[in-house]
Scaffold this active site. Structure first.
Site, PDB file in Angstrom:
ATOM      1  N   GLY A  12     -51.517  -4.778  38.392  1.00  0.00           N
ATOM      2  CA  GLY A  12     -50.230  -5.040  39.021  1.00  0.00           C
ATOM      3  C   GLY A  12     -49.520  -6.256  38.474  1.00  0.00           C
ATOM      4  O   GLY A  12     -49.033  -7.088  39.235  1.00  0.00           O
ATOM      5  N   SER A  13     -49.418  -6.370  37.147  1.00  0.00           N
ATOM      6  CA  SER A  13     -48.767  -7.552  36.578  1.00  0.00           C
ATOM      7  C   SER A  13     -47.279  -7.578  36.919  1.00  0.00           C
ATOM      8  O   SER A  13     -46.702  -8.644  37.144  1.00  0.00           O
ATOM      9  CB  SER A  13     -48.982  -7.626  35.063  1.00  0.00           C
ATOM     10  OG  SER A  13     -48.296  -6.580  34.399  1.00  0.00           O
ATOM     11  N   ARG A  66     -49.704  16.696  47.101  1.00  0.00           N
ATOM     12  CA  ARG A  66     -49.083  15.389  46.839  1.00  0.00           C
ATOM     13  C   ARG A  66     -48.307  14.906  48.055  1.00  0.00           C
ATOM     14  O   ARG A  66     -48.330  13.726  48.385  1.00  0.00           O
ATOM     15  CB  ARG A  66     -48.138  15.483  45.641  1.00  0.00           C
ATOM     16  CG  ARG A  66     -48.809  15.246  44.299  1.00  0.00           C
ATOM     17  CD  ARG A  66     -47.787  15.103  43.214  1.00  0.00           C
ATOM     18  NE  ARG A  66     -47.225  16.380  42.812  1.00  0.00           N
ATOM     19  CZ  ARG A  66     -46.080  16.527  42.149  1.00  0.00           C
ATOM     20  NH1 ARG A  66     -45.356  15.469  41.844  1.00  0.00           N
ATOM     21  NH2 ARG A  66     -45.641  17.703  41.804  1.00  0.00           N
ATOM     22  N   MET A  95     -50.277   4.971  39.355  1.00  0.00           N
ATOM     23  CA  MET A  95     -50.679   6.073  38.486  1.00  0.00           C
ATOM     24  C   MET A  95     -50.789   7.395  39.230  1.00  0.00           C
ATOM     25  O   MET A  95     -51.786   8.097  39.162  1.00  0.00           O
ATOM     26  CB  MET A  95     -51.996   5.730  37.783  1.00  0.00           C
ATOM     27  CG  MET A  95     -51.941   4.471  36.951  1.00  0.00           C
ATOM     28  SD  MET A  95     -50.628   4.508  35.694  1.00  0.00           S
ATOM     29  CE  MET A  95     -51.262   5.766  34.588  1.00  0.00           C
ATOM     30  N   ARG A  96     -49.740   7.689  39.972  1.00  0.00           N
ATOM     31  CA  ARG A  96     -49.626   8.986  40.621  1.00  0.00           C
ATOM     32  C   ARG A  96     -48.173   9.456  40.514  1.00  0.00           C
ATOM     33  O   ARG A  96     -47.252   8.636  40.514  1.00  0.00           O
ATOM     34  CB  ARG A  96     -49.997   8.906  42.110  1.00  0.00           C
ATOM     35  CG  ARG A  96     -51.470   8.909  42.401  1.00  0.00           C
ATOM     36  CD  ARG A  96     -51.712   8.960  43.904  1.00  0.00           C
ATOM     37  NE  ARG A  96     -51.166  10.164  44.515  1.00  0.00           N
ATOM     38  CZ  ARG A  96     -51.822  11.321  44.606  1.00  0.00           C
ATOM     39  NH1 ARG A  96     -53.055  11.416  44.130  1.00  0.00           N
ATOM     40  NH2 ARG A  96     -51.275  12.377  45.187  1.00  0.00           N
ATOM     41  N   ASN A 112     -38.499   2.124  39.569  1.00  0.00           N
ATOM     42  CA  ASN A 112     -39.626   2.158  38.641  1.00  0.00           C
ATOM     43  C   ASN A 112     -39.220   1.436  37.369  1.00  0.00           C
ATOM     44  O   ASN A 112     -38.038   1.296  37.060  1.00  0.00           O
ATOM     45  CB  ASN A 112     -40.002   3.604  38.315  1.00  0.00           C
ATOM     46  CG  ASN A 112     -41.246   3.693  37.438  1.00  0.00           C
ATOM     47  OD1 ASN A 112     -42.225   2.989  37.664  1.00  0.00           O
ATOM     48  ND2 ASN A 112     -41.215   4.547  36.431  1.00  0.00           N
ATOM     49  N   HIS A 114     -40.071   1.436  33.176  1.00  0.00           N
ATOM     50  CA  HIS A 114     -40.661   2.269  32.120  1.00  0.00           C
ATOM     51  C   HIS A 114     -40.629   1.505  30.798  1.00  0.00           C
ATOM     52  O   HIS A 114     -39.596   0.911  30.461  1.00  0.00           O
ATOM     53  CB  HIS A 114     -39.882   3.575  31.989  1.00  0.00           C
ATOM     54  CG  HIS A 114     -40.472   4.518  31.002  1.00  0.00           C
ATOM     55  ND1 HIS A 114     -41.651   5.198  31.228  1.00  0.00           N
ATOM     56  CD2 HIS A 114     -40.059   4.878  29.761  1.00  0.00           C
ATOM     57  CE1 HIS A 114     -41.925   5.944  30.180  1.00  0.00           C
ATOM     58  NE2 HIS A 114     -40.986   5.765  29.271  1.00  0.00           N
ATOM     59  N   ASP A 150     -38.901  10.098  34.662  1.00  0.00           N
ATOM     60  CA  ASP A 150     -38.174   8.955  34.097  1.00  0.00           C
ATOM     61  C   ASP A 150     -36.716   9.317  33.795  1.00  0.00           C
ATOM     62  O   ASP A 150     -36.158   8.926  32.762  1.00  0.00           O
ATOM     63  CB  ASP A 150     -38.866   8.446  32.824  1.00  0.00           C
ATOM     64  CG  ASP A 150     -40.288   7.980  33.090  1.00  0.00           C
ATOM     65  OD1 ASP A 150     -40.517   7.338  34.121  1.00  0.00           O
ATOM     66  OD2 ASP A 150     -41.185   8.283  32.270  1.00  0.00           O
ATOM     67  N   GLU A 179     -40.498  -6.728  30.763  1.00  0.00           N
ATOM     68  CA  GLU A 179     -40.594  -6.052  32.059  1.00  0.00           C
ATOM     69  C   GLU A 179     -40.638  -7.065  33.190  1.00  0.00           C
ATOM     70  O   GLU A 179     -39.983  -6.899  34.230  1.00  0.00           O
ATOM     71  CB  GLU A 179     -41.843  -5.179  32.102  1.00  0.00           C
ATOM     72  CG  GLU A 179     -41.828  -3.963  31.192  1.00  0.00           C
ATOM     73  CD  GLU A 179     -43.112  -3.168  31.290  1.00  0.00           C
ATOM     74  OE1 GLU A 179     -43.659  -3.050  32.395  1.00  0.00           O
ATOM     75  OE2 GLU A 179     -43.582  -2.663  30.253  1.00  0.00           O
TER      76      GLU A 179
END
Length: 209
Positions: A12-13, A66, A95-96, A112, A114, A150, A179
């Protein structure tokens, strides 16, 4: 003030960069909860050290759909006030693939980041794709999450030159530094109501110069 929920799977950077920026830059959000699908995620400990509550909804071995999984996430988000009206959800290495139902419920409330200049190189291993394709510039993109891969409206982007001797690892490292800068900036713009969605574009209004 928006209540902020962050979803992680590993270190989680970007989460850490966001939480530290909230304290320093007076971003008008309250870091309410960090949720991980991985109980061993290092980022959980980092969040706790930064004074943020954490919870886990383990995905390994989960046999439901899901949406059934996401409803467990939403229940926790609601518990901490991260609703579709008063909250903002940030994906930070989660990662889902989140369900369409989750996305529709929190429409234009999920962000998000990317590691590419979208729409180029969506999906996984974007940095490797950039190196193998031979592009001269790559970078990162903060965008709203929609039901595509994305494909949501873009808020901010940052450019990183690709060097002749770059590998996936060296390029990834330089992109990650960008980022950590633009994700908090994008959150600030959204939280201050300065991002308007027009079609699939965003218009940033009253931005500080």
């Amino acid at each position: 003030m928006m209540n902020l929920g962050i979803l992680i799977s590993g270190r989680g950077s970007n989460m850490e960069a966001i939480l530290k920026a909230v304290k320093k830059q007076k971003i008008p959000v309250k870091p309410a909860i960090v949720i991980s699908n991985n109980p061993n995620a290092v980022g959980l400990e980092i969040a706790q050290k930064l004074g943020v509550s954490t919870e886990t909804v383990e995905s390994r071995g989960f046999s439901g759909t899901r949406w059934e999984y996401d409803q467990r996430i939403i229940k926790i988000l609601y518990k901490y006030g991260v609703t579709e009206k008063d909250g903002l959800v940030c994906l930070a290495g989660f990662m889902r693939i989140i369900s369409p139902e989750f996305i529709r419920k929190y429409k234009n409330r999920i962000l998000n980041i990317h590691p590419a200049i979208l729409p180029s190189f969506p999906g996984l291993h974007s940095q490797r794709q950039a190196v193998e394709y031979g592009v001269k510039y790559s970078g990162c993109t903060v965008h709203f999450v929609d039901e595509g891969v994305d494909t949501g409206p873009i808020i901010l982007q940052s450019i990183v030159p690709v060097r002749d001797n770059d590998t996936e690892e060296t390029l990834s490292k330089r992109i990650l530094a960008k980022e950590h800068r633009i994700y908090p900036q994008a959150i600030k713009l959204v939280a201050e109501g300065k991002v308007k969605i027009v079609g699939r574009r965003t218009v940033i209004t009253n931005q500080d110069r």
